[in-house]
Motif scaffolding. Structure first.
Motif, short mmCIF file in Angstrom:
data_model
loop_
_atom_site.label_atom_id
_atom_site.label_comp_id
_atom_site.label_asym_id
_atom_site.label_seq_id
_atom_site.Cartn_x
_atom_site.Cartn_y
_atom_site.Cartn_z
N VAL A 12 -6.17 -0.74 3.26
CA VAL A 12 -5.29 0.09 2.43
C VAL A 12 -5.73 -0.03 0.96
CG1 VAL A 12 -2.91 0.46 1.65
CG2 VAL A 12 -3.37 -0.09 4.05
N ALA A 13 -6.08 -1.26 0.53
CA ALA A 13 -6.51 -1.44 -0.88
C ALA A 13 -7.78 -0.64 -1.15
CB ALA A 13 -6.73 -2.93 -1.17
N VAL A 14 -8.73 -0.63 -0.19
CA VAL A 14 -9.96 0.15 -0.40
C VAL A 14 -9.61 1.64 -0.46
CG1 VAL A 14 -12.19 0.85 0.59
CG2 VAL A 14 -11.47 -1.53 0.75
N ALA A 15 -8.76 2.09 0.47
CA ALA A 15 -8.41 3.52 0.51
C ALA A 15 -7.79 3.95 -0.82
CB ALA A 15 -7.46 3.79 1.67
N LYS A 16 -6.86 3.11 -1.34
CA LYS A 16 -6.21 3.46 -2.61
C LYS A 16 -7.25 3.52 -3.74
CE LYS A 16 -1.48 2.12 -1.86
NZ LYS A 16 -0.36 1.31 -2.31
N THR A 17 -8.20 2.58 -3.71
CA THR A 17 -9.25 2.55 -4.74
C THR A 17 -10.04 3.86 -4.71
OG1 THR A 17 -9.44 0.18 -4.44
CG2 THR A 17 -11.30 1.25 -5.51
N LEU A 18 -10.43 4.28 -3.51
CA LEU A 18 -11.24 5.50 -3.41
C LEU A 18 -10.42 6.71 -3.86
CD1 LEU A 18 -13.29 4.98 -0.12
CD2 LEU A 18 -13.66 4.08 -2.41
N GLU A 19 -9.12 6.70 -3.54
CA GLU A 19 -8.27 7.82 -3.98
C GLU A 19 -8.22 7.85 -5.51
OE1 GLU A 19 -4.75 6.88 -1.71
OE2 GLU A 19 -5.83 7.32 0.16
N GLU A 20 -8.14 6.65 -6.11
CA GLU A 20 -8.07 6.59 -7.58
C GLU A 20 -9.31 7.15 -8.26
OE1 GLU A 20 -6.82 3.03 -9.99
OE2 GLU A 20 -5.77 2.65 -8.11
N ILE A 21 -10.48 7.00 -7.60
CA ILE A 21 -11.69 7.53 -8.26
C ILE A 21 -11.96 8.97 -7.85
CG2 ILE A 21 -12.76 5.25 -8.59
CD1 ILE A 21 -14.73 6.17 -6.28
N GLY A 22 -11.02 9.57 -7.12
CA GLY A 22 -11.13 11.01 -6.87
C GLY A 22 -11.59 11.41 -5.48
N VAL A 23 -11.66 10.45 -4.54
CA VAL A 23 -12.05 10.82 -3.17
C VAL A 23 -10.83 11.39 -2.46
CG1 VAL A 23 -12.93 9.98 -0.96
CG2 VAL A 23 -13.77 8.97 -3.08
N GLU A 24 -11.01 12.53 -1.83
CA GLU A 24 -9.90 13.10 -1.06
C GLU A 24 -10.15 12.82 0.41
OE1 GLU A 24 -9.86 17.19 -2.22
OE2 GLU A 24 -9.42 16.62 -4.27
N ASN A 25 -9.08 12.81 1.18
CA ASN A 25 -9.22 12.65 2.63
C ASN A 25 -9.80 11.31 3.06
OD1 ASN A 25 -8.90 13.45 5.22
ND2 ASN A 25 -10.76 14.69 5.33
N PRO A 85 -10.00 -1.14 13.40
CA PRO A 85 -9.09 -1.87 12.52
C PRO A 85 -9.46 -1.74 11.05
CG PRO A 85 -10.67 -3.39 13.47
CD PRO A 85 -11.01 -2.03 14.01
N ASN A 86 -10.73 -1.43 10.75
CA ASN A 86 -11.12 -1.66 9.36
C ASN A 86 -12.18 -0.73 8.82
OD1 ASN A 86 -13.27 -2.45 10.80
ND2 ASN A 86 -13.45 -4.50 9.98
N LEU A 91 1.96 -1.58 6.38
CA LEU A 91 1.65 -0.88 7.64
C LEU A 91 1.99 0.61 7.53
CD1 LEU A 91 2.73 -3.49 10.35
CD2 LEU A 91 0.44 -2.91 9.59
N LYS A 92 3.05 0.92 6.79
CA LYS A 92 3.38 2.35 6.59
C LYS A 92 2.25 3.05 5.86
CE LYS A 92 8.37 2.33 6.32
NZ LYS A 92 9.38 1.93 5.37
N GLU A 93 1.74 2.38 4.81
CA GLU A 93 0.62 2.96 4.04
C GLU A 93 -0.60 3.14 4.95
OE1 GLU A 93 0.40 3.88 0.94
OE2 GLU A 93 2.19 3.07 0.01
N TRP A 94 -0.79 2.17 5.84
CA TRP A 94 -1.93 2.24 6.78
C TRP A 94 -1.74 3.43 7.71
CZ3 TRP A 94 -3.72 2.57 11.64
CH2 TRP A 94 -5.02 2.15 11.89
N ARG A 95 -0.53 3.54 8.28
CA ARG A 95 -0.27 4.62 9.25
C ARG A 95 -0.45 5.99 8.61
NH1 ARG A 95 4.46 1.27 10.57
NH2 ARG A 95 3.83 -0.05 12.32
N LYS A 96 -0.03 6.11 7.33
CA LYS A 96 -0.16 7.38 6.61
C LYS A 96 -1.61 7.85 6.57
CE LYS A 96 1.20 7.43 2.23
NZ LYS A 96 1.96 6.91 1.08
N ARG A 97 -2.54 6.88 6.55
CA ARG A 97 -3.97 7.23 6.41
C ARG A 97 -4.72 7.06 7.72
NH1 ARG A 97 -2.11 4.68 1.96
NH2 ARG A 97 -2.62 5.57 -0.07
N SER A 98 -3.99 6.88 8.81
CA SER A 98 -4.68 6.53 10.06
C SER A 98 -5.57 7.65 10.59
CB SER A 98 -3.67 6.17 11.14
OG SER A 98 -4.34 6.13 12.38
#
Ligand code: BTN
Length: 305
Positions: free
Chosen positions: A138-151, A157-158, A247-254
């Motif tokens: 989730v931390a990596v996903a949020k990081t990528l979103e912050e630098i402008g990656v969509e989707n 698991p990882n 886990l909610k944040e994880w499920r949102k991006r599953s």
């Protein structure tokens, strides 16, 4: 382990041949001090000074060791973790020559990627380790979103995916003494400033890089800084509030939920199943063709549709 350290010292040419020949007589603590000393200088691309500038964390990345080339940042982190390092210490290398992926696979780590390991001294039981991996995802996903990656999505698991292709992998390892976890090593590999054709042919179809997705080269040091901040935020949430929101944040991006997969559990048990979700301990909950529900704790899931 000692071979790894000797190679590192030889490459850096910071130690005389004589000392290298006498390596067996060197005290482990001195050894680890030499390794730390080498890691204090910036490399051509990784600059501790840039990462640390305005780094908004209490402990993650407050100690940074940076190398030009190691076999695996996880291996080096494990070694250092035995020799008195602070919680949240981070090991980064420009390249890795023998990096480890999950399930004993190799991990390609050419120059241009972000290859790092975080040493944690958490107070957790073995059963919580899968949750640390999910939280890191989730931390990596949020990081990528912050630098402008969509989707950005997470494949259980990882694996961090962009438009169905893998851009990042996470390998969590425990250092235990008499069944008690002393340290957890969280290894993260992000295919950042790389071209897909730098990877072996068989990996190219399923791999992407940040450079390809964003159509530009990014600042690796800034990427690391943002990730360390996200990682500390989520670790604090994990320690203080529990994992339900994570886990909610994880499920949102599953990427996995709702798909038919081939589950490959350890010891060669393979079967097809429908992914229902993830349980509160981080296991993947699947329904087999015969209707039985199974919690998959470790293994691989190959997406079939
Ligand atoms: C996977 O198979 O998806 C996990 C890959 C983990 C790779 C990272 S790169 C930094 C750290 N050092 C290693 O040797 N492995 C991890």
């Amino acid at each position: 382990m000692q071979k790894e350290i000797v190679n590192l010292l030889k490459k850096e040419k910071k130690v005389s041949e004589e000392t290298l020949n006498e390596i067996h007589n060197i005290d482990l603590n001195d050894f680890s001090n030499i390794v730390k000393e080498i890691g204090k200088s910036d490399t051509e691309y990784i600059k501790a000074s840039e990462i640390s500038k305005d780094l908004n964390t209490e402990y993650v990345g407050q100690n940074l060791y940076v190398y030009k080339e190691v076999s695996s940042t996880n291996t080096l982190a494990k070694f250092l973790s035995l020799n008195d390092v602070e919680n949240g210490t981070v090991i980064i290398s420009e390249k890795q020559t023998g990096a480890k992926g999950r399930s004993g696979k190799q991990w390609e780590s050419p120059l241009g990627g972000v290859w790092l390991s975080i040493i944690l001294h958490p107070n957790v039981e073995h059963s919580k380790l899968p949750l640390i991996t999910l939280a890191t995802g989730v931390a990596v996903a949020k990081t990528l979103e912050e630098i402008g990656v969509e989707n950005t999505e997470i494949k259980w698991p990882n694996d961090i995916m962009i438009n169905g292709k893998k851009v990042c992998g996470i390998l969590t390892e425990a250092v235990a003494k008499f069944n008690t976890i002393e340290s957890v090593i969280v290894g993260v590999g992000i295919d950042a400033n790389l071209d897909v054709d730098q990877f072996p042919e068989e990996l190219q179809e399923g791999t992407t890089t940040l450079k390809e997705e964003l159509n530009r080269e990014g600042n690796e040091n800034l990427l690391i800084k943002i990730f360390l901040e996200e990682f500390e935020k989520i670790s604090e949430q994990f320690n203080n509030e529990g994992y339900e929101d994570i886990l909610k944040e994880w499920r949102k991006r599953s990427y996995s939920i709702g798909k038919i997969v081939e589950v490959r559990e350890p010891f060669n048990t393979y079967y097809d199943a429908y992914v229902l979700g993830i349980g509160k301990e981080g296991a993947l909950v699947v329904e087999k063709i015969d209707g039985t529900l199974v919690k998959v704790i470790s293994g691989e899931c190959i997406i079939k549709n």
